[in-house]
Design a protein around this motif. Structure first.
Motif, short mmCIF file in Angstrom:
data_model
loop_
_atom_site.label_atom_id
_atom_site.label_comp_id
_atom_site.label_asym_id
_atom_site.label_seq_id
_atom_site.Cartn_x
_atom_site.Cartn_y
_atom_site.Cartn_z
N TYR A 127 0.83 -1.21 0.00
CA TYR A 127 0.00 0.00 0.00
C TYR A 127 0.86 1.26 0.00
N THR A 128 0.31 2.30 -0.58
CA THR A 128 0.87 3.64 -0.48
C THR A 128 -0.12 4.44 0.35
N SER A 129 0.40 5.24 1.28
CA SER A 129 -0.51 6.07 2.08
C SER A 129 -0.10 7.53 1.94
N PHE A 130 -1.10 8.40 1.92
CA PHE A 130 -0.83 9.82 1.80
C PHE A 130 -2.02 10.64 2.24
N ASN A 131 -1.77 11.91 2.52
CA ASN A 131 -2.81 12.87 2.86
C ASN A 131 -3.25 13.59 1.59
N TYR A 132 -4.54 13.75 1.44
CA TYR A 132 -5.10 14.48 0.29
C TYR A 132 -6.12 15.46 0.83
N TYR A 133 -5.72 16.72 0.96
CA TYR A 133 -6.56 17.75 1.56
C TYR A 133 -6.81 18.90 0.59
N PRO A 134 -7.53 18.64 -0.51
CA PRO A 134 -7.80 19.73 -1.44
C PRO A 134 -8.81 20.73 -0.86
N ILE A 135 -8.70 21.96 -1.26
CA ILE A 135 -9.69 22.96 -0.90
C ILE A 135 -10.97 22.57 -1.64
N PRO A 136 -12.10 22.42 -0.94
CA PRO A 136 -13.32 21.92 -1.59
C PRO A 136 -13.68 22.62 -2.90
N ALA A 137 -13.50 23.92 -3.00
CA ALA A 137 -13.85 24.63 -4.23
C ALA A 137 -12.94 24.23 -5.39
N PHE A 138 -11.76 23.69 -5.07
CA PHE A 138 -10.80 23.31 -6.11
C PHE A 138 -10.62 21.80 -6.21
N PHE A 139 -11.58 21.06 -5.67
CA PHE A 139 -11.53 19.60 -5.73
C PHE A 139 -11.51 19.17 -7.19
N ASN A 140 -10.53 18.36 -7.56
CA ASN A 140 -10.34 17.94 -8.94
C ASN A 140 -10.80 16.48 -9.06
N LYS A 141 -11.97 16.26 -9.66
CA LYS A 141 -12.51 14.91 -9.76
C LYS A 141 -11.62 13.99 -10.60
N SER A 142 -11.04 14.51 -11.67
CA SER A 142 -10.19 13.64 -12.50
C SER A 142 -8.95 13.20 -11.73
N LYS A 143 -8.35 14.09 -10.95
CA LYS A 143 -7.19 13.74 -10.13
C LYS A 143 -7.62 12.72 -9.07
N PHE A 144 -8.78 12.93 -8.50
CA PHE A 144 -9.31 12.02 -7.50
C PHE A 144 -9.48 10.62 -8.09
N PHE A 145 -10.03 10.52 -9.30
CA PHE A 145 -10.22 9.21 -9.91
C PHE A 145 -8.91 8.55 -10.30
N GLU A 146 -7.87 9.35 -10.55
CA GLU A 146 -6.54 8.77 -10.77
C GLU A 146 -6.11 7.99 -9.54
N TYR A 147 -6.35 8.55 -8.35
CA TYR A 147 -6.00 7.86 -7.10
C TYR A 147 -6.78 6.56 -6.96
N LEU A 148 -8.05 6.59 -7.36
CA LEU A 148 -8.87 5.39 -7.25
C LEU A 148 -8.45 4.30 -8.23
N ASN A 149 -7.85 4.69 -9.34
CA ASN A 149 -7.49 3.73 -10.37
C ASN A 149 -6.07 3.20 -10.25
N THR A 150 -5.32 3.69 -9.29
CA THR A 150 -3.97 3.17 -9.08
C THR A 150 -4.04 1.99 -8.12
N GLU A 151 -2.90 1.37 -7.90
CA GLU A 151 -2.87 0.22 -7.00
C GLU A 151 -3.19 0.64 -5.57
N LYS A 152 -3.07 -0.23 -4.66
CA LYS A 152 -3.54 -0.09 -3.28
C LYS A 152 -3.11 1.22 -2.61
N ASN A 153 -4.10 1.99 -2.17
CA ASN A 153 -3.87 3.28 -1.51
C ASN A 153 -4.64 3.37 -0.20
N ILE A 154 -4.03 4.08 0.74
CA ILE A 154 -4.73 4.51 1.94
C ILE A 154 -4.64 6.02 1.93
#
Length: 120
Positions: free
Chosen positions: A64-91
Motif C-alpha cells: 500500500y501507499t498512504s498519503f494525505n489528500y486535503y484539497p480545498i473543496p472549491a478546487f476539488f479535482n474529480k479527474s485527479k481524485f479518480f486517478e487515485y482510485l485507479n492506481t494500486e492499493k492506496n490509503i
C-alpha cells in the motif's frame, strides 16, 4: 480542575482510545483482505496520521501507499481524485468523505473509515 472534570476528561480519553482501537482493527482487516482503496476521514486530531505511522510496516509490506489528500473543496479535482482510485492499493487521509461531499458514487473496491467520532 475539579474531580468531576478530571473524571470526565479521563472518560473521554478512554472512549477515544476505544474508538481508535476499533478503527485500527478495521484498517488491519481491510489491509489483510487487500481492499484496493481505503479512506481515513476526519476533521483533525482524530489519529489518522498516528494510525498510519503505527501500522507503517504492515502498510508497506502489503504493497500500500498512504498519503494525505486535503484539497480545498472549491478546487476539488474529480479527474485527479479518480486517478487515485485507479492506481494500486492506496490509503488516503482526507478531512471529509469525498463521496458524500462531492456526490460521487463510491466504487465497490473502496472503503471509508470515518474517524470523526475519535477526538484526542
Amino acid at each position: 480542575m475539579s474531580e468531576m472534570q478530571q473524571l470526565e476528561k479521563k472518560s473521554n480519553i478512554d472512549s477515544a482510545k476505544e474508538k481508535y482501537s476499533m478503527h485500527k482493527q478495521t484498517l488491519q482487516t481491510l489491509i489483510e483482505n487487500e481492499m484496493k482503496t481505503i479512506f481515513l476521514i476526519g476533521s483533525g486530531s482524530n489519529g489518522k496520521t498516528y494510525l498510519l505511522n503505527e501500522l507503517k510496516n504492515m502498510i508497506v509490506s502489503n504493497g500500500y501507499t498512504s498519503f494525505n489528500y486535503y484539497p480545498i473543496p472549491a478546487f476539488f479535482n474529480k479527474s485527479k481524485f479518480f486517478e487515485y482510485l485507479n492506481t494500486e492499493k492506496n490509503i488516503i487521509c482526507m478531512l471529509h468523505d469525498p463521496f458524500k461531499t462531492h456526490n460521487i458514487k463510491k466504487p465497490e473496491n473502496a472503503v471509508v473509515i470515518d474517524m470523526n467520532n475519535v477526538r484526542f
